[in-house]
Design a protein around this motif. Structure first.
Motif, mmCIF file in Angstrom:
data_model
loop_
_atom_site.group_PDB
_atom_site.id
_atom_site.type_symbol
_atom_site.label_atom_id
_atom_site.label_comp_id
_atom_site.label_asym_id
_atom_site.label_seq_id
_atom_site.Cartn_x
_atom_site.Cartn_y
_atom_site.Cartn_z
ATOM 1 N N SER A 1 93.147 -24.247 33.947
ATOM 2 C CA SER A 1 93.176 -25.070 35.156
ATOM 3 C C SER A 1 94.469 -25.875 35.236
ATOM 4 C CB SER A 1 91.961 -26.002 35.154
ATOM 5 O OG SER A 1 91.995 -26.872 36.243
ATOM 6 N N ARG A 2 94.888 -26.465 34.128
ATOM 7 C CA ARG A 2 96.123 -27.257 34.102
ATOM 8 C C ARG A 2 97.326 -26.356 34.372
ATOM 9 N NH1 ARG A 2 98.523 -28.479 29.141
ATOM 10 N NH2 ARG A 2 96.480 -28.138 28.252
ATOM 11 N N LYS A 3 97.367 -25.160 33.775
ATOM 12 C CA LYS A 3 98.496 -24.238 33.964
ATOM 13 C C LYS A 3 98.575 -23.784 35.416
ATOM 14 C CE LYS A 3 100.254 -23.915 29.848
ATOM 15 N NZ LYS A 3 101.591 -24.359 29.566
ATOM 16 N N LYS B 1 80.730 -24.483 18.607
ATOM 17 C CA LYS B 1 82.176 -24.296 18.499
ATOM 18 C C LYS B 1 82.688 -23.383 19.610
ATOM 19 C CE LYS B 1 82.469 -25.201 13.559
ATOM 20 N NZ LYS B 1 82.735 -24.649 12.227
ATOM 21 N N THR B 2 81.955 -22.340 19.913
ATOM 22 C CA THR B 2 82.350 -21.420 20.985
ATOM 23 C C THR B 2 82.353 -22.145 22.321
ATOM 24 O OG1 THR B 2 81.401 -19.564 19.781
ATOM 25 C CG2 THR B 2 81.798 -19.232 22.122
ATOM 26 N N SER B 3 81.329 -22.945 22.570
ATOM 27 C CA SER B 3 81.254 -23.707 23.817
ATOM 28 C C SER B 3 82.442 -24.654 23.954
ATOM 29 C CB SER B 3 79.947 -24.487 23.854
ATOM 30 O OG SER B 3 79.874 -25.289 24.996
ATOM 31 N N ALA B 4 82.786 -25.328 22.890
ATOM 32 C CA ALA B 4 83.932 -26.253 22.925
ATOM 33 C C ALA B 4 85.225 -25.488 23.160
ATOM 34 C CB ALA B 4 84.003 -27.037 21.618
ATOM 35 N N ALA B 5 85.387 -24.335 22.493
ATOM 36 C CA ALA B 5 86.605 -23.543 22.659
ATOM 37 C C ALA B 5 86.729 -23.050 24.090
ATOM 38 C CB ALA B 5 86.598 -22.361 21.691
ATOM 39 N N SER C 1 85.463 -24.380 26.741
ATOM 40 C CA SER C 1 85.745 -25.539 27.583
ATOM 41 C C SER C 1 87.235 -25.875 27.527
ATOM 42 C CB SER C 1 84.912 -26.725 27.116
ATOM 43 O OG SER C 1 85.235 -27.881 27.860
ATOM 44 N N ASN C 2 87.818 -25.849 26.337
ATOM 45 C CA ASN C 2 89.251 -26.120 26.186
ATOM 46 C C ASN C 2 90.092 -25.066 26.897
ATOM 47 O OD1 ASN C 2 88.817 -28.421 24.710
ATOM 48 N ND2 ASN C 2 88.987 -27.393 22.717
ATOM 49 N N VAL C 3 89.719 -23.800 26.766
ATOM 50 C CA VAL C 3 90.458 -22.729 27.426
ATOM 51 C C VAL C 3 90.401 -22.929 28.937
ATOM 52 C CG1 VAL C 3 90.424 -20.243 27.928
ATOM 53 C CG2 VAL C 3 90.227 -21.038 25.572
#
Length: 195
Positions: free
Chosen positions: A141-143, A128-132, A134-136
């Motif tokens: 990057s998008r921002k 779950k931490t790895s996925a979070a 990755s999302n952050v």
């Protein structure tokens, strides 16, 4: 005064002759002949010890010369001694028993329900931490991409480019290679308005 008394006592002791009679009688249970025989044997043993020390010193020198000729250093000897000592420790009963006991404890711990539940929980938390994270990372990057495409950033980028061209241009136009703060030589000063 005390040192003077000690000096007189030492002088008095050196003047006293020492012989068998002055030493006292032979040790209890020994005759005078037996004592003489033991003293002779003691002198002989002490002489042999001295001889053995000389032989040992000569053998140690010879050993050192041989090691030097073979290129063996004291560090090599230390490594060999440490290696042998570690081997002796590994085959010792205490080490073997301790290793076995630790192995048993490890098996008991890893087979326990508590350990298995904890391992599963930590594994899920890691996923779950790895996925979070990755999302952050993708959101940041998008921002940053959105910010770079914004009008404010474009305006800032244009001004930095203008300043760069002014600085590079004034250096190229300078004849003596020195840069003056007001621009190059005869040219009128350029507009230095802040952002």
């Amino acid at each position: 005064m005390e040192s003077a008394n000690q000096g007189l006592l030492a002088d008095a002791m050196t003047d006293v002759p020492v012989d068998n009679a002055a030493r006292g009688a032979a040790p209890e249970g020994l005759t005078l002949a037996e004592e003489e025989e033991l003293r002779a044997e003691l002198a002989k043993v002490e002489e042999e010890i001295g001889t053995l020390r000389q032989v040992l010193a000569a053998k140690e020198r010879h050993c050192g010369e041989l090691k030097r000729k073979l290129g063996l250093t004291p560090l090599d000897g230390l490594k060999q001694n440490l290696s042998k000592s570690w081997h002796d420790v590994q085959v010792s009963n205490a080490y073997v028993k301790t290793s076995e006991k630790l192995g048993e404890w490890n098996d008991k711990v890893t087979q326990s329900d508590f350990y298995k539940k904890t391992q599963e929980t930590l594994s899920q938390a890691g996923q779950k931490t790895s996925a979070a994270l990755s999302n952050v990372g993708s959101v940041i990057s998008r921002k940053l991409g959105d910010m770079r495409n914004s009008a404010t950033f474009k305006s800032f980028e244009d001004r930095v480019g203008t300043i760069k061209s002014r600085v590079v241009g004034s250096r190229e136009n300078s004849t003596d290679g020195l840069h003056s703060p007001s621009g190059a030589g005869d040219k009128p000063p350029q507009d230095n308005t802040p952002f």
